[in-house]
Design a protein around this motif. Structure first.
Motif, PDB file in Angstrom:
ATOM      1  N   GLY A 152       0.799  -1.225   0.000  1.00 30.81           N
ATOM      2  CA  GLY A 152       0.000   0.000   0.000  1.00 30.81           C
ATOM      3  C   GLY A 152       0.829   1.271   0.000  1.00 30.81           C
ATOM      4  N   SER A 153       1.952   1.255   0.688  1.00 29.81           N
ATOM      5  CA  SER A 153       2.792   2.452   0.747  1.00 29.81           C
ATOM      6  C   SER A 153       3.442   2.767  -0.597  1.00 29.81           C
ATOM      7  CB  SER A 153       3.886   2.269   1.810  1.00 29.81           C
ATOM      8  OG  SER A 153       4.705   1.161   1.507  1.00 29.81           O
ATOM      9  N   TYR A 154       3.521   1.758  -1.465  1.00 30.47           N
ATOM     10  CA  TYR A 154       4.080   1.963  -2.799  1.00 30.47           C
ATOM     11  C   TYR A 154       2.999   2.375  -3.802  1.00 30.47           C
ATOM     12  CZ  TYR A 154       8.376  -0.386  -1.276  1.00 30.47           C
ATOM     13  OH  TYR A 154       9.540  -0.725  -0.624  1.00 30.47           O
ATOM     14  N   THR A 155       1.866   1.718  -3.736  1.00 26.90           N
ATOM     15  CA  THR A 155       0.837   1.908  -4.766  1.00 26.90           C
ATOM     16  C   THR A 155      -0.232   2.933  -4.379  1.00 26.90           C
ATOM     17  OG1 THR A 155      -0.579   0.140  -3.881  1.00 26.90           O
ATOM     18  CG2 THR A 155       1.131  -0.493  -5.461  1.00 26.90           C
ATOM     19  N   ASP A 156      -0.322   3.293  -3.102  1.00 24.66           N
ATOM     20  CA  ASP A 156      -1.399   4.149  -2.591  1.00 24.66           C
ATOM     21  C   ASP A 156      -2.767   3.503  -2.785  1.00 24.66           C
ATOM     22  OD1 ASP A 156       0.246   6.208  -1.695  1.00 24.66           O
ATOM     23  OD2 ASP A 156       0.315   7.134  -3.688  1.00 24.66           O
ATOM     24  N   PHE A 157      -2.774   2.175  -2.868  1.00 24.82           N
ATOM     25  CA  PHE A 157      -4.024   1.436  -3.025  1.00 24.82           C
ATOM     26  C   PHE A 157      -4.224   0.572  -1.789  1.00 24.82           C
ATOM     27  CE2 PHE A 157      -6.293  -2.311  -5.089  1.00 24.82           C
ATOM     28  CZ  PHE A 157      -7.530  -1.702  -5.044  1.00 24.82           C
ATOM     29  N   TYR A 158      -5.383   0.687  -1.180  1.00 30.18           N
ATOM     30  CA  TYR A 158      -5.651   0.094   0.127  1.00 30.18           C
ATOM     31  C   TYR A 158      -5.398  -1.412   0.164  1.00 30.18           C
ATOM     32  CZ  TYR A 158      -8.211  -1.087   4.403  1.00 30.18           C
ATOM     33  OH  TYR A 158      -8.564  -1.553   5.630  1.00 30.18           O
ATOM     34  N   TYR A 159      -5.771  -2.110  -0.915  1.00 33.08           N
ATOM     35  CA  TYR A 159      -5.727  -3.570  -0.898  1.00 33.08           C
ATOM     36  C   TYR A 159      -4.410  -4.159  -1.416  1.00 33.08           C
ATOM     37  CZ  TYR A 159     -10.763  -3.161  -0.184  1.00 33.08           C
ATOM     38  OH  TYR A 159     -11.999  -2.841   0.312  1.00 33.08           O
ATOM     39  N   SER A 160      -3.459  -3.324  -1.775  1.00 33.58           N
ATOM     40  CA  SER A 160      -2.228  -3.821  -2.395  1.00 33.58           C
ATOM     41  C   SER A 160      -1.405  -4.679  -1.439  1.00 33.58           C
ATOM     42  CB  SER A 160      -1.366  -2.651  -2.882  1.00 33.58           C
ATOM     43  OG  SER A 160      -1.896  -2.106  -4.072  1.00 33.58           O
ATOM     44  N   VAL A 161      -1.060  -5.869  -1.905  1.00 27.71           N
ATOM     45  CA  VAL A 161      -0.172  -6.778  -1.172  1.00 27.71           C
ATOM     46  C   VAL A 161       0.745  -7.432  -2.198  1.00 27.71           C
ATOM     47  CG1 VAL A 161      -0.005  -8.855   0.247  1.00 27.71           C
ATOM     48  CG2 VAL A 161      -1.890  -7.247   0.609  1.00 27.71           C
ATOM     49  N   PHE A 162       2.032  -7.386  -1.955  1.00 31.49           N
ATOM     50  CA  PHE A 162       2.985  -8.006  -2.879  1.00 31.49           C
ATOM     51  C   PHE A 162       2.772  -9.511  -2.939  1.00 31.49           C
ATOM     52  CE2 PHE A 162       5.717  -4.214  -1.796  1.00 31.49           C
ATOM     53  CZ  PHE A 162       5.653  -3.652  -3.064  1.00 31.49           C
ATOM     54  N   LEU A 163       2.822 -10.042  -4.152  1.00 30.91           N
ATOM     55  CA  LEU A 163       2.684 -11.485  -4.339  1.00 30.91           C
ATOM     56  C   LEU A 163       3.517 -11.907  -5.546  1.00 30.91           C
ATOM     57  CD1 LEU A 163       1.250 -14.144  -3.503  1.00 30.91           C
ATOM     58  CD2 LEU A 163      -0.487 -13.600  -5.230  1.00 30.91           C
ATOM     59  N   TYR A 164       4.634 -12.553  -5.274  1.00 33.18           N
ATOM     60  CA  TYR A 164       5.536 -13.036  -6.328  1.00 33.18           C
ATOM     61  C   TYR A 164       5.858 -11.948  -7.353  1.00 33.18           C
ATOM     62  CZ  TYR A 164       4.506 -17.655  -4.436  1.00 33.18           C
ATOM     63  OH  TYR A 164       4.373 -18.743  -3.600  1.00 33.18           O
ATOM     64  N   GLY A 165       6.123 -10.752  -6.877  1.00 35.57           N
ATOM     65  CA  GLY A 165       6.531  -9.670  -7.757  1.00 35.57           C
ATOM     66  C   GLY A 165       5.395  -8.799  -8.264  1.00 35.57           C
ATOM     67  N   PHE A 166       4.152  -9.222  -8.041  1.00 37.06           N
ATOM     68  CA  PHE A 166       2.993  -8.412  -8.425  1.00 37.06           C
ATOM     69  C   PHE A 166       2.436  -7.711  -7.189  1.00 37.06           C
ATOM     70  CE2 PHE A 166       3.445 -11.549 -11.752  1.00 37.06           C
ATOM     71  CZ  PHE A 166       3.204 -10.806 -12.907  1.00 37.06           C
ATOM     72  N   THR A 167       1.575  -6.722  -7.409  1.00 40.22           N
ATOM     73  CA  THR A 167       1.132  -5.880  -6.298  1.00 40.22           C
ATOM     74  C   THR A 167      -0.275  -6.190  -5.809  1.00 40.22           C
ATOM     75  OG1 THR A 167       0.382  -4.193  -7.883  1.00 40.22           O
ATOM     76  CG2 THR A 167       2.620  -3.971  -7.009  1.00 40.22           C
ATOM     77  N   TRP A 168      -0.866  -7.281  -6.298  1.00 38.31           N
ATOM     78  CA  TRP A 168      -2.208  -7.654  -5.854  1.00 38.31           C
ATOM     79  C   TRP A 168      -2.484  -9.052  -6.369  1.00 38.31           C
ATOM     80  CZ3 TRP A 168      -7.500  -5.199  -7.602  1.00 38.31           C
ATOM     81  CH2 TRP A 168      -8.462  -5.418  -6.608  1.00 38.31           C
ATOM     82  N   SER A 169      -3.054  -9.912  -5.546  1.00 39.33           N
ATOM     83  CA  SER A 169      -3.267 -11.299  -5.948  1.00 39.33           C
ATOM     84  C   SER A 169      -4.171 -11.439  -7.188  1.00 39.33           C
ATOM     85  CB  SER A 169      -3.836 -12.117  -4.779  1.00 39.33           C
ATOM     86  OG  SER A 169      -5.050 -11.566  -4.301  1.00 39.33           O
TER      87      SER A 169
END
Length: 405
Positions: A152-169
């Motif tokens: 979230g601190s990178y994308t400014d998107f509430y649901y963002s979570v890193f997953l294998y190099g991507f920013t959202w599952s």
């Protein structure tokens, strides 16, 4: 065979000369998809190489323009010329209103698809997406990109979570869905391989919690088996499903009532999408060309349902790009149905293509991904199925048959 070469030498030479530009088109389509996937990962946060911060970045738009121009170096027919003029006028009108935008990209890819045989299109797309996704996953496994953690601190998107190099599952999940679809529809595989691949696919989607991927994959397998029966009409199913899901989306967005326990249940089943759809529909009215909507996804607060995460291809394109965008996509599907009835086109576009189109239509109810170039070849495939030069295809088939004889 000698007679064929004598009477059709100019056609064969024309086909050979066009093939050079075909290969350039294939190469730049591969590059475009590669950069689209890369731009939809965490690459730009950790690797300072190229302007790849967004699928609409200058680098991506540059490759799209080059791809389109190269695709124009081909044999044309009257229908392709007329459609190109009409769609170019529309996409420029959207560009003048919105600047670089997703629907203009969609229309450009429809035009690019005209130049590529549908089978080759999906194969190139398959290898491009597979290579890109594996590269991002590999970079996360060796620590260059994050494998997990809050994004979230990178994308400014509430649901963002890193997953294998991507920013959202859902990003990785939908890309894997497309790769899975292309694999089972393009290649002749044994039942044992299909079963093993499906098990691995379901296991992976379960591990990242992406239910749309599981449902989409299951529907593809079901349609694959049903398509073997003559009574099951895939084109008609596509033509009925698109307007049905579009109307359902609009209906629930208008009539959703948060005070109703029944509506609350449906909202919960759709991961709170209905309340979000209603928020957007109440603030930006439906019109022909859409609305300029300020970014809502970075608003962290209770005033915006779902933190502004607008998911759903029908509602997103309807509100953002207007009723015209919905009608253009449906019109393309109708044209594909018409071309599917052509004998030569039917030989090329078998049931596998309709399965891909139907899965795209179904997943568009809950995801915008199927209408977006960095997730799916849906736009280019529609252009290929509807407008690929049948005269050129006929020459290629006749030439191949004669050589075999």
């Amino acid at each position: 065979m000698t007679k064929f070469f004598t009477h059709n030498a100019h056609l064969i030479e024309s086909s050979k000369s066009i093939n050079i530009f075909d290969y350039f088109t294939y190469f730049f389509y591969f590059l475009f998809i590669f950069f689209q996937v890369i731009s939809n990962s965490s690459w730009h946060f950790f690797i300072n190489l190229g302007d790849l911060a967004s699928p609409l970045s200058r680098t991506n738009i540059f490759f799209l323009i080059v791809l389109f121009l190269i695709s124009c170096l081909r044999d044309w027919n009257i229908k392709q010329f007329i459609v190109t003029m009409v769609l170019t006028f529309i996409l420029l009108a959207y560009f003048l209103k919105y600047g670089s935008n997703l629907f203009s990209v969609f229309l450009v890819l429809v035009l690019v698809g005209m130049a590529i045989n549908p089978v080759k299109l999906l194969k190139i797309d398959f290898y491009a997406r597979l290579f890109s996704v594996l590269l991002i996953i590999f970079l996360s496994l060796i620590g260059i990109l994050p494998k997990s953690g809050n994004a979230g601190s990178y994308t400014d998107f509430y649901y963002s979570v890193f997953l294998y190099g991507f920013t959202w599952s859902p990003i990785l999940g939908y890309l894997i869905l497309i790769i899975f679809l292309e694999f089972i529809l393009l290649f002749k595989i044994k039942k044992s391989v299909l079963v093993a691949t499906t098990i691995l696919y379901v296991f992976f989607q379960l591990s990242i919690g992406y239910m749309t991927g599981i449902i989409g994959g299951a529907m593809a397998i079901i349609l694959l088996f049903l398509s073997r029966h003559k009574f099951f009409n895939l084109p008609s199913l596509a033509l009925l499903t698109y307007p049905f899901l579009f109307l359902v989306t609009v209906y629930v967005s208008i009539y959703y009532n948060s005070a109703s326990s029944m509506w609350a249940l449906w909202n919960d089943i759709t991961s709170f999408r209905i309340s979000i759809w209603q928020y957007y529909l109440q603030n930006w009215k439906i019109n022909f060309f859409g609305n300029i909507i300020p970014d809502q996804s970075n608003i962290i607060g209770s005033t915006v349902p779902g933190h502004g995460a607008l998911d759903g291809g029908y509602i997103f394109f309807l509100i953002k790009y207007g009723f015209l965008s919905i009608m253009i996509i449906y019109s393309l599907i109708v044209i594909v149905k018409y071309e599917y009835d052509n004998k030569i086109q039917k030989d090329i576009s078998r049931n596998g293509f309709w399965i891909f189109v139907i899965i795209s239509i179904l997943t568009a109810f809950s995801e915008t991904s199927s209408f977006l170039a960095y997730f799916s070849p849906f736009a280019a495939l529609l252009g290929s199925l509807a407008f690929f030069n049948r005269d050129k295809l006929k020459i290629e088939l006749e030439y191949r048959d004669k050589v075999i004889d």
